[in-house]
Design a protein around this motif. Structure first.
Motif, mmCIF file in Angstrom:
data_model
loop_
_atom_site.group_PDB
_atom_site.id
_atom_site.type_symbol
_atom_site.label_atom_id
_atom_site.label_comp_id
_atom_site.label_asym_id
_atom_site.label_seq_id
_atom_site.Cartn_x
_atom_site.Cartn_y
_atom_site.Cartn_z
ATOM 1 N N ARG A 18 0.840 -1.207 0.000
ATOM 2 C CA ARG A 18 0.000 0.000 0.000
ATOM 3 C C ARG A 18 0.877 1.260 0.000
ATOM 4 N N LEU A 19 1.896 1.251 0.841
ATOM 5 C CA LEU A 19 2.793 2.409 0.921
ATOM 6 C C LEU A 19 3.534 2.606 -0.408
ATOM 7 N N GLU A 20 4.043 1.517 -0.967
ATOM 8 C CA GLU A 20 4.795 1.629 -2.224
ATOM 9 C C GLU A 20 3.897 2.027 -3.389
ATOM 10 N N THR A 21 2.666 1.565 -3.361
ATOM 11 C CA THR A 21 1.720 1.936 -4.423
ATOM 12 C C THR A 21 1.484 3.446 -4.383
ATOM 13 N N LEU A 22 1.312 3.967 -3.176
ATOM 14 C CA LEU A 22 1.116 5.416 -3.031
ATOM 15 C C LEU A 22 2.348 6.175 -3.500
ATOM 16 N N LYS A 23 3.530 5.670 -3.136
ATOM 17 C CA LYS A 23 4.758 6.353 -3.558
ATOM 18 C C LYS A 23 4.897 6.302 -5.079
ATOM 19 N N THR A 24 4.528 5.162 -5.665
ATOM 20 C CA THR A 24 4.636 5.000 -7.119
ATOM 21 C C THR A 24 3.732 5.996 -7.838
ATOM 22 N N ILE A 25 2.466 6.026 -7.455
ATOM 23 C CA ILE A 25 1.534 6.959 -8.115
ATOM 24 C C ILE A 25 1.905 8.391 -7.734
ATOM 25 N N GLY A 26 2.314 8.565 -6.489
ATOM 26 C CA GLY A 26 2.694 9.896 -6.001
ATOM 27 C C GLY A 26 3.905 10.459 -6.727
ATOM 28 N N SER A 27 4.736 9.559 -7.306
ATOM 29 C CA SER A 27 5.922 10.050 -8.018
ATOM 30 C C SER A 27 5.515 10.934 -9.185
ATOM 31 N N LEU A 28 4.352 10.678 -9.726
ATOM 32 C CA LEU A 28 3.846 11.504 -10.820
ATOM 33 C C LEU A 28 2.831 12.522 -10.308
ATOM 34 N N GLY A 29 2.141 12.159 -9.235
ATOM 35 C CA GLY A 29 1.208 13.093 -8.612
ATOM 36 C C GLY A 29 -0.252 12.804 -8.898
ATOM 37 N N PHE A 30 -0.504 11.928 -9.862
ATOM 38 C CA PHE A 30 -1.895 11.591 -10.152
ATOM 39 C C PHE A 30 -1.964 10.196 -10.747
ATOM 40 N N GLY A 31 -3.145 9.605 -10.657
ATOM 41 C CA GLY A 31 -3.309 8.269 -11.225
ATOM 42 C C GLY A 31 -4.445 7.502 -10.595
ATOM 43 N N HIS A 32 -4.493 6.194 -10.920
ATOM 44 C CA HIS A 32 -5.611 5.345 -10.496
ATOM 45 C C HIS A 32 -5.372 4.805 -9.091
ATOM 46 N N VAL A 33 -5.591 5.660 -8.127
ATOM 47 C CA VAL A 33 -5.352 5.269 -6.739
ATOM 48 C C VAL A 33 -6.458 4.310 -6.254
ATOM 49 N N LEU A 240 -14.457 -10.481 -3.845
ATOM 50 C CA LEU A 240 -13.825 -9.757 -2.735
ATOM 51 C C LEU A 240 -14.612 -8.477 -2.476
ATOM 52 N N ASN A 241 -15.263 -8.431 -1.333
ATOM 53 C CA ASN A 241 -15.961 -7.187 -0.963
ATOM 54 C C ASN A 241 -14.927 -6.216 -0.424
ATOM 55 N N THR A 242 -14.546 -5.286 -1.266
ATOM 56 C CA THR A 242 -13.427 -4.410 -0.934
ATOM 57 C C THR A 242 -13.864 -2.961 -0.813
ATOM 58 N N THR A 243 -12.914 -2.132 -0.407
ATOM 59 C CA THR A 243 -13.159 -0.697 -0.294
ATOM 60 C C THR A 243 -12.271 0.015 -1.304
ATOM 61 N N LYS A 244 -12.890 0.759 -2.216
ATOM 62 C CA LYS A 244 -12.108 1.488 -3.208
ATOM 63 C C LYS A 244 -11.314 2.598 -2.507
ATOM 64 N N GLY A 245 -10.057 2.698 -2.870
ATOM 65 C CA GLY A 245 -9.211 3.725 -2.266
ATOM 66 C C GLY A 245 -8.710 3.349 -0.882
ATOM 67 N N LYS A 246 -8.959 2.109 -0.461
ATOM 68 C CA LYS A 246 -8.644 1.638 0.896
ATOM 69 C C LYS A 246 -7.265 2.129 1.390
ATOM 70 N N GLY A 247 -7.302 2.885 2.468
ATOM 71 C CA GLY A 247 -6.060 3.291 3.109
ATOM 72 C C GLY A 247 -5.409 4.537 2.528
ATOM 73 N N ALA A 248 -5.941 5.038 1.429
ATOM 74 C CA ALA A 248 -5.415 6.303 0.884
ATOM 75 C C ALA A 248 -6.293 7.423 1.459
ATOM 76 N N THR A 249 -5.697 8.253 2.292
ATOM 77 C CA THR A 249 -6.510 9.209 3.065
ATOM 78 C C THR A 249 -7.358 10.122 2.184
ATOM 79 N N PHE A 250 -6.849 10.437 0.984
ATOM 80 C CA PHE A 250 -7.612 11.349 0.119
ATOM 81 C C PHE A 250 -8.603 10.618 -0.783
ATOM 82 N N ALA A 251 -8.410 9.312 -0.960
ATOM 83 C CA ALA A 251 -9.237 8.583 -1.935
ATOM 84 C C ALA A 251 -10.307 7.724 -1.290
#
Lengths: 283, 321
Positions: A18-33, A240-251
């Motif tokens: 989760r942390l690395e995914t955020l860093k990866t998308i965050g490297s560009l600043g936008f994306g499919h979080v 899988l009953n999941t939560t979209k944006g799970k754990g990303a504070t803004f998403a």
């Protein structure tokens, strides 16, 4: 290793992804979080415990396959594969930059460990079905996993693939539906509902269906995959009953399909993911 | 390349589709990685035979073409050589996104076979009559796109495509077709075939139009016009060198195709000429129209796909030189 220890290791792995995914998308600043965050625990279970893979030999013939039919969750795949040792995880921070090997949607010709190219929704499941058929013909003792989105299940091709997989009794195929209840334009039930439910549809198509109450819980996912392995003569669908944006504070609060938060919001999200990782590790 | 031109304008006693089936039988028996996927059309191209003889290598995907092409991509990723068949209209229009992304873009060299090309769809009518299938596939980078002329060429190209490791689309007329080449002919993808040398005009044709071009050549010769005839079965990659050389030798070009000229062979040849050696050009083929139902003979007249139309176009081209 006892199961409890395994599950703890998977929870840590999920927090790292989760942390690395955020860093990866965050490297560009936008994306499919949104759709990346919802599949993190399932990826942790597959790559952390279940799948037989060799990061140094990504096309090892006896490997288990993983196809991200909802290709926009590419960043979560890249974080997982990087942490698993296919490449240095920081390489994925070139996401969507010129000539990168880490494009928005997963591409088998670019990223080590990506088995099939996806992006046009509905196509990955057919290709995964073909890979399952090919592996079965080769009498390999392996599995093909494919992630499809609940929104993606609007595509007719998903159901063409579902009927084919059941007809040819592909019990080496496991489809994980990321049922995060949201698609680009809003709530799935409002944009294009699935009537009696996606699981009911797969059931009607002749699949073994397992419902996972909390699709962001590694133990529930692990148990479902083990149950899938026990099922012979038909493919298995794990909803899988999941939560979209799970754990990303803004998403997470909005369930947005893609996000372009401010620098401060990124910092806050990454800090929160770091804190969560530390908390899980301390358990 | 090695061939013997028969050129007697006689229809082959064998169904054309059997050239594909025979080539597949040979390849499937030699290599269990060669597979065929059909879309509820075994009965139309005799591939039931393949299922009987090679049940582990032959699959019916039902009437679900898009999935069939995706499955072929996944199977190819497991090291197989897979041909997928449907009628040309569905094997192109209906599966284009799958062919594009799951196969070609993903560098998985699936081979797509489209039967009943152009007017050979005859009694199935306009809904089933692709005049755009080749164009659709030519728009895909690096795709190999071929329109075989007869039994001998279909047999040879089936094997050549299997060996090529490139994504491809091949047309296939199902029924008996005029035998242009003797059996055992050997072709090279990317190389057109010069069937007749000439000095006044070059007729560049493919598929069922090759025999019409040969008939036109004879008519023209009787009138003192010397026509070179080229079989350009390989629309992509197209034989630029041969086109330019022919333009230099004869000073004008006439193309002939069972397809929309605006997006097909005529357009592809025009592009080569415009870039390298602009000469007068005429195009024989379908003039941006939809198909319709009827006997193939009727359709040939209706859309102007006869030797007489080629003769007329040649005269027009020469007069414009």
């Amino acid at each position: 290793m006892q199961k409890a220890e395994k599950m703890q290791a998977l929870r840590v792995f999920a927090a790292e992804i989760r942390l690395e995914t955020l860093k990866t998308i965050g490297s560009l600043g936008f994306g499919h979080v949104g759709g990346s965050m919802s599949v993190v625990e399932a990826l942790a279970v597959l790559y952390g415990e279940v799948m037989k893979v060799d990061p140094k030999n990504p096309r090892w013939e006896d490997r288990d396959w993983c196809v991200m039919s909802k290709g926009h969750a590419g960043p979560a795949m890249y974080a997982t594969l990087g942490l698993k040792g296919y490449y240095e995880v920081e390489q994925a921070y070139t996401l969507n930059q010129p000539h990168t090997n880490f494009p928005s949607h997963t591409d088998r010709t670019k990223t080590p460990g990506i088995d099939l190219t996806t992006g046009s929704l509905g196509q990955g499941i057919s290709a995964a079905v073909g890979a399952a058929l090919g592996n079965k013909m080769d009498e390999r003792n392996n599995h093909v996993f494919v992630f499809v989105g609940d929104g993606e299940c609007d595509e007719g091709q998903v159901w063409e693939a579902a009927q084919f997989a059941a007809h040819y009794k592909l019990d080496n195929l496991v489809c994980l539906v990321d049922d995060n209840k949201m698609q680009l334009d809003g709530k799935v039930e409002e944009i294009m509902g699935h009537a009696k439910g996606i699981g009911a549809k797969f059931d009607a198509f002749g699949w073994n269906v397992i419902n996972v109450e909390n699709g962001n819980d590694v133990e529930q996912i692990y148990d479902a995959v083990m149950a899938a392995y026990d099922c012979k003569g038909m493919p298995t669908c794990i909803v899988l009953n999941t939560t979209k944006g799970k754990g990303a504070t803004f998403a997470e609060p909005t369930g947005a399909h893609s996000s372009q938060p401010s620098k401060e919001q990124w910092d806050e999200a990454i800090k929160a993911a770091e804190a969560e990782l530390a908390r899980v590790k301390a358990q | 390349m090695n061939f013997t031109l028969i050129g007697k304008h006689e229809t082959d006693s064998r169904a054309n589709r059997d050239a594909y089936v025979t080539a597949m039988q040979e390849m499937m028996s030699a290599n269990d990685k060669v597979c065929h996927i059909d879309c509820d059309l075994y009965g139309c191209i005799n591939t039931k035979k393949l299922e009987k003889e090679f049940p582990k290598q032959t699959f019916n995907a039902g009437i679900a073409e898009a999935n069939a092409v995706g499955v072929a991509a996944g199977m190819t990723a497991t090291g197989r050589t897979v041909f997928v068949h449907s009628f040309g209209c569905f094997a192109s229009r209906r599966v284009y996104d799958q062919a594009f992304m799951s196969c070609a873009y993903a560098k998985l060299p699936v081979h797509i076979l489209g039967s009943d090309p152009g007017i050979s769809a005859a009694y199935n009518g306009g809904t089933h009559m692709p005049f755009e299938d080749m164009a659709i596939y030519m728009a895909i980078p690096e795709a190999v796109v071929v329109d075989p002329t007869d039994y001998a060429m279909l047999y040879d190209l089936t094997k050549k495509l299997a060996a090529s490791q490139k994504f491809s689309y091949m047309r296939m007329v199902r029924k008996g077709i005029v035998k242009v080449y003797d059996d055992g002919a050997d072709f090279e993808i990317g190389k057109g075939v010069t069937l007749k040398e000439g000095k006044d005009v070059t007729i560049i044709a493919s598929g069922i139009m090759v025999d019409e071009a040969l008939k036109a050549q004879e008519t023209l010769a009787a009138e003192g016009i010397s026509a070179k005839v080229v079989d350009m079965f390989t629309w992509k990659p197209i034989d630029e060198e041969l086109i330019v050389k022919s333009a230099e030798e004869t000073g004008c070009i006439v193309t002939a195709e069972n397809h929309n000229v605006k997006t097909g062979l005529g357009a592809a040849v025009a592009q080569v000429l415009a870039k390298n050696k602009p000469v007068v050009m005429e195009m024989v083929g379908v003039e941006d129209r939809f198909g319709q139902v009827g006997a193939q003979k009727f359709l040939q007249e209706e859309y102007g796909l006869t030797a007489a139309h080629i003769v007329e176009a040649v005269k027009k081209a020469i007069s414009r030189k």
